[in-house]
Design an enzyme around this catalytic site. Structure first.
Site, PDB file in Angstrom:
ATOM      1  N   ASP A 172       3.501   0.135  -7.737  1.00 18.64           N
ATOM      2  CA  ASP A 172       2.152  -0.228  -8.165  1.00 18.64           C
ATOM      3  C   ASP A 172       1.113   0.481  -7.293  1.00 18.64           C
ATOM      4  O   ASP A 172      -0.051   0.540  -7.655  1.00 18.64           O
ATOM      5  CB  ASP A 172       1.955  -1.749  -8.086  1.00 18.64           C
ATOM      6  CG  ASP A 172       0.643  -2.182  -8.726  1.00 18.64           C
ATOM      7  OD1 ASP A 172       0.452  -1.889  -9.920  1.00 18.64           O
ATOM      8  OD2 ASP A 172      -0.176  -2.804  -8.021  1.00 18.64           O
TER       9      ASP A 172
ATOM     10  N   HIS B 174      -1.934   0.548  -9.722  1.00 21.59           N
ATOM     11  CA  HIS B 174      -2.499  -0.461  -8.808  1.00 21.59           C
ATOM     12  C   HIS B 174      -3.017  -1.650  -9.636  1.00 21.59           C
ATOM     13  O   HIS B 174      -4.159  -2.100  -9.475  1.00 21.59           O
ATOM     14  CB  HIS B 174      -3.618   0.132  -7.958  1.00 21.59           C
ATOM     15  CG  HIS B 174      -3.776  -0.560  -6.636  1.00 21.59           C
ATOM     16  ND1 HIS B 174      -4.074   0.113  -5.479  1.00 21.59           N
ATOM     17  CD2 HIS B 174      -3.673  -1.868  -6.285  1.00 21.59           C
ATOM     18  CE1 HIS B 174      -4.160  -0.745  -4.474  1.00 21.59           C
ATOM     19  NE2 HIS B 174      -3.908  -1.958  -4.942  1.00 21.59           N
TER      20      HIS B 174
ATOM     21  N   GLU C 151      -3.186   8.156  -3.745  1.00 24.26           N
ATOM     22  CA  GLU C 151      -3.624   7.271  -4.825  1.00 24.26           C
ATOM     23  C   GLU C 151      -5.094   7.535  -5.125  1.00 24.26           C
ATOM     24  O   GLU C 151      -5.893   7.551  -4.190  1.00 24.26           O
ATOM     25  CB  GLU C 151      -3.414   5.812  -4.411  1.00 24.26           C
ATOM     26  CG  GLU C 151      -3.662   4.815  -5.526  1.00 24.26           C
ATOM     27  CD  GLU C 151      -3.360   3.382  -5.123  1.00 24.26           C
ATOM     28  OE1 GLU C 151      -4.266   2.535  -5.313  1.00 24.26           O
ATOM     29  OE2 GLU C 151      -2.256   3.110  -4.607  1.00 24.26           O
TER      30      GLU C 151
ATOM     31  N   ARG D  63       0.857  -1.175   0.000  1.00 18.41           N
ATOM     32  CA  ARG D  63       0.000   0.000   0.000  1.00 18.41           C
ATOM     33  C   ARG D  63       0.896   1.229   0.000  1.00 18.41           C
ATOM     34  O   ARG D  63       1.986   1.223   0.582  1.00 18.41           O
ATOM     35  CB  ARG D  63      -0.923   0.015   1.227  1.00 18.41           C
ATOM     36  CG  ARG D  63      -2.049  -1.009   1.178  1.00 18.41           C
ATOM     37  CD  ARG D  63      -3.061  -0.688   0.090  1.00 18.41           C
ATOM     38  NE  ARG D  63      -4.202  -1.586   0.060  1.00 18.41           N
ATOM     39  CZ  ARG D  63      -4.278  -2.703  -0.652  1.00 18.41           C
ATOM     40  NH1 ARG D  63      -3.229  -3.057  -1.402  1.00 18.41           N
ATOM     41  NH2 ARG D  63      -5.355  -3.448  -0.634  1.00 18.41           N
TER      42      ARG D  63
END
Length: 321
Positions: free
Chosen positions: A259, A283, A264, A235
């Site tokens: 990623d 992601h 985000e 995360r």
């Protein structure tokens, strides 16, 4: 619905129609009635009598209507978005989708590592410019890869590193449990920093908790060797973004494959986009065309166990509430 029939809620994931999940369950549970609630109204009506419910999300309003629910099979690996306290109060057993992402996320991490090792991103840039000009690369052989988090995803990463002749270090909450890595350590600062000081690739595959939030910051980036690369599929907030930017700009580390980010989605004007030593994916590591098939294996197995024993305890991927 009878005791062992299954209600599927309407939200899908990864752009794959949720109908495919319902069909996968029907194939595995031919003697059960698998109902897909395709609208909000259908969810509100069907959940009133459902004992086994599965889906991505479950809000408190819908939970309050679930008078008979015994099991909520969450279709995500993480359950932090669920009203866990209320589920516990209702006496509902919760399972998750742990293990579903192992193969695809393991491959994603390995792809990131090999991209930075052989500098494929530089090759792509030169190809776009029609430029036949050599550049330096690296070797993974004899390197050290540290994997933070040895759950299903972390273990999948380690399995896919076999054959590359690398040393692996695993970081987990309970190092006494051991793991598939050559060495296993805990999260205490001395042990972690000792591992980081000899790490070539740092892979983050841990859940976001109070202990892992901000785990990798300025002290950790300075401790890593300057040729080290960060790969984050955990995360975004596990890494301090400001400290990451400083590390990348200052040459404290060679690069990062992200990623997940914090914030985000990553804003279009964020400076991370424009750094040449950063590989960003939206992601995407969790995407797999086999998501619903693997999830259905877990959920159907638990439904069969409930049908045989009448018990909602001891299920695969049961979450401690």
């Amino acid at each position: 619905m009878s005791d062992h029939d299954v209600l599927v809620l309407r939200k899908g994931t990864h752009g794959i129609p949720v109908e495919e999940y319902a069909d996968a369950l029907r194939t595995r549970l031919p003697d059960s009635d698998v109902t897909l609630a395709r609208t909000p109204e259908a969810e509100r009506e069907e959940i009133e009598d459902a004992r086994i419910v599965t889906g991505m999300v479950l809000d408190e309003e819908l939970l309050d209507r679930a008078q008979n629910m015994e099991l909520f099979a969450c279709a995500y690996a993480g359950v932090g978005h669920l009203p866990l306290d209320r589920l516990r109060e209702h006496g509902v057993t919760v399972t998750n989708a742990s293990g579903v992402h192992g193969p695809n996320m393991g491959e994603h991490v390995l792809g990131n590592i090999l991209t930075f090792t052989r500098r494929f991103n530089e090759g792509f840039r030169r190809q776009r410019r029609n430029e036949w000009r050599h550049y330096k690369a690296h070797e993974l052989h004899d390197g050290t890869v540290t994997v933070v988090g040895l759950g299903a995803i972390g273990q999948a990463v380690v399995e896919r590193l076999e054959g590359f002749d690398v040393e692996t270090i695993g970081v987990r909450y309970t190092p006494e449990k051991g793991g598939p890595t050559d060495e296993v350590i805990g999260f205490d600062d001395d042990a972690l920093h000792g591992a980081l000081a000899r790490t070539d690739y740092l892979v983050l595959a841990c859940p976001l908790t109070d202990e892992t939030r901000g785990l990798i910051g300025s002290e950790e980036f300075v401790t890593l060797p300057p040729e080290a690369v960060l790969v984050n599929v955990a995360r975004g907030p596990v890494v301090d973004t400001d400290d990451l930017l400083t590390a990348l700009r200052s040459g404290w580390i060679r690069g990062a494959a992200l990623d997940v980010t914090d914030p985000e989605p990553l804003p279009r004007d964020h400076p991370l986009w424009d750094l040449g030593n950063v590989q960003i994916t939206p992601h995407h590591a969790g995407h797999t065309p086999d998501y619903y098939e693997r999830l259905a294996d877990i959920v159907a197995g638990n439904v069969r166990q409930i049908a045989e024993t009448g018990e909602y305890d001891g299920l695969e991927n049961e979450v401690s509430l």
